[in-house]
Design a protein around this motif. Sequence first.
Motif, PDB file in Angstrom:
ATOM      1  N   GLY A  91       0.784  -1.234   0.000  1.00  0.00           N
ATOM      2  CA  GLY A  91       0.000   0.000   0.000  1.00  0.00           C
ATOM      3  C   GLY A  91       0.816   1.284   0.000  1.00  0.00           C
ATOM      4  O   GLY A  91       0.265   2.350   0.311  1.00  0.00           O
ATOM      5  N   LEU A  92       2.089   1.213  -0.323  1.00  0.00           N
ATOM      6  CA  LEU A  92       2.928   2.412  -0.385  1.00  0.00           C
ATOM      7  C   LEU A  92       3.182   2.804  -1.839  1.00  0.00           C
ATOM      8  O   LEU A  92       3.046   1.980  -2.759  1.00  0.00           O
ATOM      9  N   LYS A  93       3.534   4.061  -2.054  1.00  0.00           N
ATOM     10  CA  LYS A  93       3.672   4.583  -3.415  1.00  0.00           C
ATOM     11  C   LYS A  93       4.963   4.155  -4.102  1.00  0.00           C
ATOM     12  O   LYS A  93       4.969   3.882  -5.293  1.00  0.00           O
ATOM     13  N   ASN A  94       6.046   4.137  -3.346  1.00  0.00           N
ATOM     14  CA  ASN A  94       7.346   3.854  -3.967  1.00  0.00           C
ATOM     15  C   ASN A  94       8.342   3.339  -2.930  1.00  0.00           C
ATOM     16  O   ASN A  94       8.028   3.248  -1.730  1.00  0.00           O
ATOM     17  N   GLY A  95       9.534   3.065  -3.381  1.00  0.00           N
ATOM     18  CA  GLY A  95      10.568   2.560  -2.491  1.00  0.00           C
ATOM     19  C   GLY A  95      11.009   3.554  -1.440  1.00  0.00           C
ATOM     20  O   GLY A  95      11.447   3.168  -0.341  1.00  0.00           O
ATOM     21  N   TYR A  96      10.915   4.838  -1.769  1.00  0.00           N
ATOM     22  CA  TYR A  96      11.314   5.850  -0.789  1.00  0.00           C
ATOM     23  C   TYR A  96      10.384   5.824   0.422  1.00  0.00           C
ATOM     24  O   TYR A  96      10.819   6.002   1.563  1.00  0.00           O
ATOM     25  N   GLU A  97       9.077   5.581   0.203  1.00  0.00           N
ATOM     26  CA  GLU A  97       8.152   5.463   1.322  1.00  0.00           C
ATOM     27  C   GLU A  97       8.445   4.211   2.152  1.00  0.00           C
ATOM     28  O   GLU A  97       8.268   4.215   3.374  1.00  0.00           O
ATOM     29  N   VAL A  98       8.893   3.156   1.492  1.00  0.00           N
ATOM     30  CA  VAL A  98       9.313   1.963   2.232  1.00  0.00           C
ATOM     31  C   VAL A  98      10.465   2.314   3.158  1.00  0.00           C
ATOM     32  O   VAL A  98      10.499   1.910   4.329  1.00  0.00           O
ATOM     33  N   LEU A  99      11.412   3.089   2.647  1.00  0.00           N
ATOM     34  CA  LEU A  99      12.566   3.512   3.436  1.00  0.00           C
ATOM     35  C   LEU A  99      12.141   4.386   4.616  1.00  0.00           C
ATOM     36  O   LEU A  99      12.644   4.220   5.736  1.00  0.00           O
ATOM     37  N   ILE A 100      11.192   5.301   4.390  1.00  0.00           N
ATOM     38  CA  ILE A 100      10.714   6.171   5.470  1.00  0.00           C
ATOM     39  C   ILE A 100      10.043   5.349   6.569  1.00  0.00           C
ATOM     40  O   ILE A 100      10.314   5.533   7.767  1.00  0.00           O
ATOM     41  N   GLU A 101       9.154   4.431   6.188  1.00  0.00           N
ATOM     42  CA  GLU A 101       8.467   3.608   7.190  1.00  0.00           C
ATOM     43  C   GLU A 101       9.469   2.747   7.959  1.00  0.00           C
ATOM     44  O   GLU A 101       9.374   2.602   9.181  1.00  0.00           O
ATOM     45  N   ALA A 102      10.448   2.164   7.235  1.00  0.00           N
ATOM     46  CA  ALA A 102      11.450   1.330   7.906  1.00  0.00           C
ATOM     47  C   ALA A 102      12.274   2.154   8.886  1.00  0.00           C
ATOM     48  O   ALA A 102      12.667   1.659   9.957  1.00  0.00           O
ATOM     49  N   SER A 103      12.532   3.416   8.546  1.00  0.00           N
ATOM     50  CA  SER A 103      13.321   4.260   9.452  1.00  0.00           C
ATOM     51  C   SER A 103      12.558   4.553  10.741  1.00  0.00           C
ATOM     52  O   SER A 103      13.145   4.624  11.826  1.00  0.00           O
ATOM     53  N   ILE A 104      11.224   4.741  10.651  1.00  0.00           N
ATOM     54  CA  ILE A 104      10.405   4.945  11.841  1.00  0.00           C
ATOM     55  C   ILE A 104      10.392   3.681  12.686  1.00  0.00           C
ATOM     56  O   ILE A 104      10.550   3.729  13.925  1.00  0.00           O
ATOM     57  N   LEU A 105      10.215   2.550  12.029  1.00  0.00           N
ATOM     58  CA  LEU A 105      10.213   1.270  12.718  1.00  0.00           C
ATOM     59  C   LEU A 105      11.530   1.047  13.456  1.00  0.00           C
ATOM     60  O   LEU A 105      11.545   0.606  14.612  1.00  0.00           O
ATOM     61  N   GLN A 106      12.643   1.382  12.778  1.00  0.00           N
ATOM     62  CA  GLN A 106      13.959   1.204  13.391  1.00  0.00           C
ATOM     63  C   GLN A 106      14.132   2.125  14.602  1.00  0.00           C
ATOM     64  O   GLN A 106      14.716   1.729  15.628  1.00  0.00           O
ATOM     65  N   ALA A 107      13.631   3.356  14.518  1.00  0.00           N
ATOM     66  CA  ALA A 107      13.769   4.309  15.621  1.00  0.00           C
ATOM     67  C   ALA A 107      12.845   3.974  16.792  1.00  0.00           C
ATOM     68  O   ALA A 107      13.204   4.192  17.959  1.00  0.00           O
ATOM     69  N   GLU A 108      11.678   3.456  16.513  1.00  0.00           N
ATOM     70  CA  GLU A 108      10.706   3.163  17.570  1.00  0.00           C
ATOM     71  C   GLU A 108      10.992   1.847  18.295  1.00  0.00           C
ATOM     72  O   GLU A 108      10.801   1.752  19.506  1.00  0.00           O
ATOM     73  N   GLY A 109      11.391   0.834  17.561  1.00  0.00           N
ATOM     74  CA  GLY A 109      11.509  -0.491  18.143  1.00  0.00           C
ATOM     75  C   GLY A 109      12.841  -0.742  18.823  1.00  0.00           C
ATOM     76  O   GLY A 109      13.843  -0.072  18.559  1.00  0.00           O
ATOM     77  N   ASN A 110      12.840  -1.724  19.726  1.00  0.00           N
ATOM     78  CA  ASN A 110      14.078  -2.129  20.384  1.00  0.00           C
ATOM     79  C   ASN A 110      14.239  -3.649  20.416  1.00  0.00           C
ATOM     80  O   ASN A 110      15.126  -4.162  21.081  1.00  0.00           O
TER      81      ASN A 110
END
Length: 488
Positions: free
Chosen positions: A339-358
Amino acid sequence: MQPGAQQQPGAQQGLPQQGVPQGGPVQGGPAQGVPQQPAPGRRKQPAAEQPSGPGPDGIDWEAEAAALEAGAAPAGDRHAEDEWDGHEGEYTEDEYHEDDAGDGTRAGFLGDEDQSREATKKRKEKGKKSGRRNGGACLVVALVLLGAMGGAGWWGYGFYQDHFGPPPDFPGPGTGSVKVEIKPGAVGSQMGLALKNAGVVKSVDAFTAACDKNPKCISIQYGAYSMPAEMTAADAVQFLVEANGGDKLIVQEGLTAAATYVKIDDKLKLPKGTTAGIATSQVANLGLPAYANGKIEGFLWPTRYSITEGMKPEDLLRQMVKNATDRYSGLDAEASKIGLKNGYEVLIEASILQAEGNNPTDFAKMARTIQNRLADKGKVNGKLGMDTTLQYSLGRKTLDRKDINDASNPYNTYYNAGLPPTPISNPGEDAIKATLNPADGKWLYFIAMKSGETLFAETDGEHAKNTEEYCKSIGAKFDAAAVHCTSK
């Protein structure tokens, strides 16, 4: 022997002669004055011991010898056809090829043979031709056998090389420079595969064999390396061993670009702010893709980097960007599946996931929660409501109500629906994989606890309870109206 008489060929004392018919004893002894020689191979008896008169066979051989000297026919029980050649126990060739018919032929293995001169000449010429034909045939057979032996030898050599010979290896010493990334936890065969895929070594087996022979191979650590292509396996192992003996920089998953710049300055012993300045002034020369819009955040791939003498910040930044863009090359094709537009949005979501999770084991459930919120049109209306996006934009961890209510900040996901404009960290492999492969669930909330546990909730009430528990764990006050932690 009488004067003027000629001795018969092969006639000697005491021996019967071929071709003389049997007869009775001849009176008289040997001729006077002629010495008698014993036959070859026979011992002459002393005269005193020689018997006289007929022998056991009824023939007086002394008389017979005298008769032969006189030209008379001897007696004796022999075949007339046998020809004595003067040597005891040996016969001429004619014994085996007798002219039985007396007509110029002789009995052969395949019948009578013509013994005339013309027939003999023809047989010789025929034999020469047959010999030439046989010789040519033998040559052909020999060449075929040699070819077969050569082919078998070549096949045997190939079989030996494949099963018992050394594994394929480049002759070395290597040329140019290629980038190789050794993954965390990689062992000999996995390192060898990475080097083979990069063109550094010719085969995985050659690298693992060289690694087994080098006791320092176990010191090789994960990270990014710049190595010559087409090295011998032994040289590749030694290169990595020596690189690990030197200095290195480890960039962890989830670091921001600003935090990475500080690490580079410290490692290269540069004044603070040097790398940040270069990243801004030379951003166009760092290899960023067009869709990054000149923003380097998210493109500093987290891994281990070897530090060599004289290395410059831009050298490290280019390596990091190259590693990241190589990894992100297939993200566009995967984005629409989630449901994302492009690979850059995948990168943005992954960066949030990486920052939030432990806890990487919870990343797939967290990824599903983010995507559920983005798709929700009733409760949260596509708003992520993440502290980490605000913290990134403000450059600090602490937040107050004013920060949360600032709708003008594009990174304020409490007020702004959708993803922030850029990545907020440099995600690692686990976060990217989890984003592309979210777990199944209906969660709308999660809180990553300090203990490494992640609490998930589907309702507002479950989330409020989890938030209060989190505030207590960090020593903060729980604001029930805002469902948020505040300082005491």
